[in-house]
Design a protein around this motif. Structure first.
Motif, PDB file in Angstrom:
ATOM      1  N   VAL A  39       8.856  20.502   2.457  1.00  0.00           N
ATOM      2  CA  VAL A  39       9.927  21.191   3.180  1.00  0.00           C
ATOM      3  C   VAL A  39      10.733  22.049   2.201  1.00  0.00           C
ATOM      4  CG1 VAL A  39      12.065  20.882   4.479  1.00  0.00           C
ATOM      5  CG2 VAL A  39      10.096  19.405   4.936  1.00  0.00           C
ATOM      6  N   MET A  55      19.544  22.983   7.741  1.00  0.00           N
ATOM      7  CA  MET A  55      18.865  21.693   7.839  1.00  0.00           C
ATOM      8  C   MET A  55      18.002  21.674   9.079  1.00  0.00           C
ATOM      9  SD  MET A  55      19.049  19.044   5.823  1.00  0.00           S
ATOM     10  CE  MET A  55      19.171  17.507   6.763  1.00  0.00           C
ATOM     11  N   LEU A  74      15.283  15.739   9.372  1.00  0.00           N
ATOM     12  CA  LEU A  74      15.673  15.303   8.030  1.00  0.00           C
ATOM     13  C   LEU A  74      16.969  14.503   8.088  1.00  0.00           C
ATOM     14  CD1 LEU A  74      14.928  18.625   6.123  1.00  0.00           C
ATOM     15  CD2 LEU A  74      13.585  16.508   6.052  1.00  0.00           C
ATOM     16  N   TRP A 128      16.277  20.440  -0.594  1.00  0.00           N
ATOM     17  CA  TRP A 128      15.315  21.346   0.031  1.00  0.00           C
ATOM     18  C   TRP A 128      15.704  22.808  -0.099  1.00  0.00           C
ATOM     19  CZ3 TRP A 128      17.419  17.200   3.019  1.00  0.00           C
ATOM     20  CH2 TRP A 128      16.606  16.058   3.025  1.00  0.00           C
TER      21      TRP A 128
END
Length: 120
Positions: A2, A96, A100, A110
C-alpha cells in the motif's frame, strides 16, 4: 504494498484555497472508502473527511461547508478541495483507506502527507 502519494499542500493566506491530491496504489481502490486526516503541530491526529464506496461523505464540523472530498476511481485518486482556509487548518494532511487501522492515519507508514500552512 500500500502506498499513498499526497500532494497539493503549500502556504496560503487566510481565505485562500488549496486542492490536495492523493494517489493510491497497492489495493483495489474502488472497493474502499477513503479519508483525509490531519495533524497540527502539537495536536493529535484528526479525521477531516471521508468518502464511502456509495459516494456518501462525512465532514468534521470544523471543515463542513468549506472542504469537499471527491475521488476518481479511474485514477486511483482522492481529492480534498479546501476553500476559505483558516489558520486552524494548518497541519500535515494524510489520506487513508478504510481497511487500514485508523490509529496509524497520521503516521508515515504509507505516505508522507502534505503540509498546509495558513497565515492570518
Amino acid at each position: 504494498e500500500v502506498k499513498f502519494v499526497e500532494s497539493g499542500g503549500g502556504s496560503v493566506q487566510a481565505g485562500g484555497s488549496l486542492r490536495l491530491t492523493c494517489t493510491a496504489s497497492g489495493f483495489t481502490f474502488d472497493d474502499q472508502g477513503m479519508a483525509w486526516y490531519r495533524q497540527a503541530p502539537g495536536n493529535g491526529c484528526e479525521l477531516v473527511s471521508t468518502i464511502h464506496k456509495d459516494g456518501s461523505t462525512f465532514y468534521a464540523d470544523s471543515v463542513k461547508g468549506r472542504f469537499t472530498i471527491s475521488q476518481d476511481n479511474a485514477k486511483n485518486t482522492v481529492y480534498l478541495q479546501m476553500n476559505s482556509l483558516k489558520p486552524d487548518d494548518t497541519a500535515v494532511y494524510h489520506c487513508m483507506a478504510g481497511f487500514l487501522p485508523s490509529h496509524y492515519a497520521c503516521s508515515n507508514l504509507w505516505g508522507q502527507g502534505t503540509g498546509v500552512t495558513v497565515s492570518s
